[in-house]
Write an enzyme that holds these catalytic residues in place. Structure first.
Site, PDB file in Angstrom:
ATOM      1  N   LYS A  22       0.851  -1.211   0.000  1.00 26.19           N
ATOM      2  CA  LYS A  22       0.000   0.000   0.000  1.00 26.19           C
ATOM      3  C   LYS A  22       0.880   1.252   0.000  1.00 26.19           C
ATOM      4  O   LYS A  22       0.673   2.168  -0.787  1.00 26.19           O
ATOM      5  CB  LYS A  22      -0.881   0.005   1.264  1.00 26.19           C
ATOM      6  N   ASN A  23       1.878   1.270   0.894  1.00 24.58           N
ATOM      7  CA  ASN A  23       2.647   2.498   1.059  1.00 24.58           C
ATOM      8  C   ASN A  23       3.603   2.762  -0.094  1.00 24.58           C
ATOM      9  O   ASN A  23       4.140   3.860  -0.228  1.00 24.58           O
ATOM     10  CB  ASN A  23       3.400   2.476   2.395  1.00 24.58           C
ATOM     11  N   CYS A 129      -3.914  13.019  13.127  1.00 23.50           N
ATOM     12  CA  CYS A 129      -4.621  11.748  13.004  1.00 23.50           C
ATOM     13  C   CYS A 129      -4.359  10.923  14.252  1.00 23.50           C
ATOM     14  O   CYS A 129      -3.673  11.371  15.169  1.00 23.50           O
ATOM     15  CB  CYS A 129      -4.225  11.014  11.732  1.00 23.50           C
ATOM     16  N   ARG A 134       1.538  14.686  12.824  1.00 29.22           N
ATOM     17  CA  ARG A 134       1.939  14.427  11.446  1.00 29.22           C
ATOM     18  C   ARG A 134       2.000  15.679  10.560  1.00 29.22           C
ATOM     19  O   ARG A 134       1.214  15.838   9.615  1.00 29.22           O
ATOM     20  CB  ARG A 134       1.049  13.351  10.827  1.00 29.22           C
ATOM     21  N   ASP A 321       5.224   0.768  11.838  1.00 29.70           N
ATOM     22  CA  ASP A 321       3.971   0.163  11.359  1.00 29.70           C
ATOM     23  C   ASP A 321       3.777  -1.276  11.837  1.00 29.70           C
ATOM     24  O   ASP A 321       2.741  -1.886  11.557  1.00 29.70           O
ATOM     25  CB  ASP A 321       3.904   0.215   9.823  1.00 29.70           C
ATOM     26  N   ARG A 413      -8.421  -0.092   5.061  1.00 29.68           N
ATOM     27  CA  ARG A 413      -7.565   0.893   4.398  1.00 29.68           C
ATOM     28  C   ARG A 413      -6.246   0.262   3.963  1.00 29.68           C
ATOM     29  O   ARG A 413      -5.628   0.724   3.006  1.00 29.68           O
ATOM     30  CB  ARG A 413      -7.240   2.042   5.359  1.00 29.68           C
TER      31      ARG A 413
HETATM   32  N1  EPU Z   1       7.567  14.565  10.023  1.00 30.80           N
HETATM   33  C1  EPU Z   1       7.724  15.907  10.257  1.00 30.80           C
HETATM   34  N2  EPU Z   1       7.489  16.767   9.225  1.00 30.80           N
HETATM   35  C2  EPU Z   1       7.130  16.341   7.983  1.00 30.80           C
HETATM   36  C3  EPU Z   1       6.974  14.957   7.761  1.00 30.80           C
HETATM   37  C4  EPU Z   1       7.212  14.086   8.805  1.00 30.80           C
HETATM   38  O1  EPU Z   1       8.050  16.329  11.351  1.00 30.80           O
HETATM   39  O2  EPU Z   1       6.942  17.170   7.089  1.00 30.80           O
HETATM   40  C5  EPU Z   1       7.813  13.626  11.136  1.00 30.80           C
HETATM   41  C6  EPU Z   1       6.596  12.780  11.467  1.00 30.80           C
HETATM   42  O3  EPU Z   1       5.707  13.447  12.346  1.00 30.80           O
HETATM   43  C7  EPU Z   1       7.216  11.546  12.061  1.00 30.80           C
HETATM   44  C8  EPU Z   1       8.492  11.391  11.247  1.00 30.80           C
HETATM   45  O4  EPU Z   1       8.754  12.668  10.681  1.00 30.80           O
HETATM   46  O5  EPU Z   1       7.567  11.780  13.390  1.00 30.80           O
HETATM   47  C9  EPU Z   1       8.414  10.360  10.147  1.00 30.80           C
HETATM   48  O6  EPU Z   1       7.214  10.510   9.389  1.00 30.80           O
HETATM   49  P1  EPU Z   1       7.171  10.199   7.834  1.00 30.80           P
HETATM   50  O7  EPU Z   1       7.086  11.489   7.088  1.00 30.80           O
HETATM   51  O8  EPU Z   1       8.275   9.297   7.471  1.00 30.80           O
HETATM   52  O9  EPU Z   1       5.767   9.468   7.701  1.00 30.80           O
HETATM   53  P2  EPU Z   1       4.894   9.467   6.379  1.00 30.80           P
HETATM   54  O10 EPU Z   1       5.792   9.482   5.213  1.00 30.80           O
HETATM   55  O11 EPU Z   1       3.834  10.498   6.464  1.00 30.80           O
HETATM   56  C10 EPU Z   1       4.801   6.897   5.962  1.00 30.80           C
HETATM   57  C11 EPU Z   1       3.762   5.826   5.971  1.00 30.80           C
HETATM   58  C12 EPU Z   1       3.312   5.543   7.400  1.00 30.80           C
HETATM   59  C13 EPU Z   1       4.541   5.145   8.211  1.00 30.80           C
HETATM   60  C14 EPU Z   1       5.600   6.251   8.145  1.00 30.80           C
HETATM   61  C15 EPU Z   1       6.881   5.906   8.861  1.00 30.80           C
HETATM   62  C16 EPU Z   1       2.576   6.024   3.872  1.00 30.80           C
HETATM   63  C17 EPU Z   1       1.328   6.329   3.155  1.00 30.80           C
HETATM   64  N3  EPU Z   1       2.604   6.231   5.183  1.00 30.80           N
HETATM   65  O12 EPU Z   1       4.172   8.068   6.492  1.00 30.80           O
HETATM   66  O13 EPU Z   1       2.429   4.434   7.307  1.00 30.80           O
HETATM   67  O14 EPU Z   1       4.161   4.926   9.544  1.00 30.80           O
HETATM   68  O15 EPU Z   1       5.910   6.510   6.764  1.00 30.80           O
HETATM   69  O16 EPU Z   1       7.446   4.764   8.330  1.00 30.80           O
HETATM   70  O17 EPU Z   1       3.533   5.573   3.281  1.00 30.80           O
HETATM   71  C18 EPU Z   1       0.619   3.076   7.914  1.00 30.80           C
HETATM   72  O18 EPU Z   1       0.774   2.465   6.846  1.00 30.80           O
HETATM   73  O19 EPU Z   1      -0.126   2.660   8.837  1.00 30.80           O
HETATM   74  C19 EPU Z   1       1.337   4.334   8.123  1.00 30.80           C
HETATM   75  C20 EPU Z   1       0.972   5.227   9.038  1.00 30.80           C
END
Ligand code: EPU
Length: 439
Positions: A22-23, A129, A134, A321, A413
């Site tokens: 999915k991701n 969320c 996030r 995750d 989801r």
């Molecule tokens: N963060 C910031 N600023 C940003 C972006 C992220 O401070 O602009 C922080 C976040 O709050 C967090 C850390 O950086 O503390 C890492 O977050 P990341 O950006 O890597 O998360 P994401 O890319 O939004 C994806 C996955 C998540 C998974 C995370 C971490 C998808 C669609 N989502 O989210 O998946 O937990 O990477 O590996 O790819 C799930 O599938 O259940 C899920 C939540």
């Protein structure tokens, strides 16, 4: 809202086919907005988040056609679903509406592709969320460094590019470490920028690598993906390609834990154990055996589960995750385990629900101390987010009596056909449709 009824205590045994990630699929679908001509994606799972992304890119002018699945598995991966053909036919729309963004935060992935290809993007700001605040500041900062200008207007991020984005060297990490979708967003935009971009502090997750590999098939010039320094030489255009999405490492890890928690034996087909090295390392210490044979993983466990310490980390560390699912398993370990959450420090909504099932978990800040118990008991519990819900399913599989999980739309989801896959290997799990659930 559908519910699951699970009668616990059945040992799982048999084969499960792992779906495409999915991701990985979500940002790849968004990246298809940058390609000219037809792209064919194989292994895109059928999930409600994928439907939301398809709706979003559909509104942004991308025509999508899903083929029927092949009769049986052939060639390079599973064929649970037919391939998707995608082709952008209209580039006039640039807006990701709140209606879609509020159901799926990954909508932010269209920001980079729209700015790079159409010069403008309006994306509703994703709110908080269940797993934390996030923010998306790192996405915006990275794109600003490439020359995009941003303002906030009525809850939307409005981004514009004068002329073309310009490559540069930048640091992309944040307080919590690298960002997965932020890296992908900026990498996508840089693929069409003028000159070279170097992303320092980039995320190394397999999903970043998968997207980079697809972009390279489209004509991008990306190197170093999978390391913290990604180099992107901008090109003038990207053209459609054929690509297979990588297996879902989180689905695979969840089923590995399902085998362990039921003291079962599962054969997980079409997966990549290299993506799960930190997970197999922890599971090995718990007493869960994994054997790899080509693309299949055989999982079995000893009856006695050892307690462990685990901290979630960016890849290649233990993924956030799978934190909730591991916690469900450790509820039954012989002693005290400690889990620390470093990516999303508030991602602990499952603690209260696991405790309702007889778990003994104490939370202290971003750490949970889990005192193993002899058995879990069935109870009515509530799914709060995708992975927390998966943890409740795992607990329900082993709990004494019946567990009812409400709000399973969270599971839909991210887990394709989860109840069918579990029933096929001996679980007693039934979906109660909304109308029946209310009666
Ligand atoms: N963060 C910031 N600023 C940003 C972006 C992220 O401070 O602009 C922080 C976040 O709050 C967090 C850390 O950086 O503390 C890492 O977050 P990341 O950006 O890597 O998360 P994401 O890319 O939004 C994806 C996955 C998540 C998974 C995370 C971490 C998808 C669609 N989502 O989210 O998946 O937990 O990477 O590996 O790819 C799930 O599938 O259940 C899920 C939540």
């Amino acid at each position: 809202m559908d519910s699951f009824l699970i009668h616990g205590g059945y040992r799982l045994k048999g084969k499960i086919e792992i779906s495409g990630s999915k991701n990985s699929a979500l940002p790849i679908l968004a990246a298809c907005l940058m390609a000219e001509g037809k792209t064919t994606l194989k292994g895109v799972p059928r999930l409600s988040d994928i439907d939301s992304m398809n709706k979003l890119i559909g509104e942004l002018g991308c025509h999508i056609y899903r083929h029927e699945p092949a009769e049986k598995t052939v060639g390079d991966g599973p064929n649970l679903n037919g391939p998707l053909d995608l082709e952008v036919r209209d580039e006039t729309q640039c807006e990701a509406r709140y209606d879609i963004v509020k159901t799926m935060r990954a909508s932010i992935c269209v920001l980079g592709p729209l700015l790079a290809k159409r010069g403008k993007a309006i994306v509703s700001i994703p709110g908080g969320c269940a797993i934390g605040d996030r923010p998306v500041d790192l996405h915006v900062r990275g794109l600003q460094k490439l020359g995009a200008e941003f303002r906030t207007e009525n809850g939307n991020i409005v981004g514009e590019v004068r002329g073309r984005l310009k490559g540069c060297r930048m640091y992309l990490g944040g307080a919590q470490g690298p960002t997965v979708l932020g890296t992908i967003n900026v990498m996508c935009a840089a693929a069409l920028a003028d000159g070279e971009t170097v992303l320092v502090g980039a995320a190394c997750e397999p999903e970043v690598v998968d997207c980079a590999e697809m972009l390279n098939k489209m004509g991008a010039k990306i190197k170093g993906h999978g390391t913290p320094e990604i180099r992107i030489e901008g090109v003038d255009k990207l053209t459609g390609c054929e690509h297979r999405i990588i297996p879902d490492r989180i689905e695979c890890g969840t089923f590995m834990i399902a085998a362990a928690i039921t003291n079962g034996e599962l054969e997980l087909k079409h997966c990549n154990l290299d993506h799960l090295i930190a997970v197999t390392d922890r599971l090995d210490e718990v007493g869960v055996k994994t054997v790899r044979e080509n693309g299949t993983i055989f999982v079995s466990s000893t009856r006695r589960l050892n307690p462990v310490e685990m901290t979630t980390q960016p890849y290649p560390g233990f993924p956030t995750d799978l934190q909730a699912q591991l916690m469900a398993l450790l509820c039954l370990a012989d002693g005290m385990s400690v889990i620390t959450e470093r990516i999303f420090p508030d991602r602990f909504l499952h603690v209260g629900e696991l405790n309702r099932m007889g778990g003994r978990i104490r939370k202290e800040g971003a750490t949970a101390v889990i005192q193993g118990v002899k058995e879990l008991q069935g109870a009515s519990v509530m799914a709060s987010d995708l992975r927390a819900s998966a943890a409740l399913v795992l607990a329900g599989l082993v709990a004494k009596g019946t567990t009812r999980i409400d709000r399973v739309y969270h599971i839909d989801r991210g887990y394709e056909k989860i109840e069918q896959k579990l029933v096929a290997v001996g679980a007693q799990i039934e979906r109660i449709k909304e109308t029946k659930a209310v009666a």
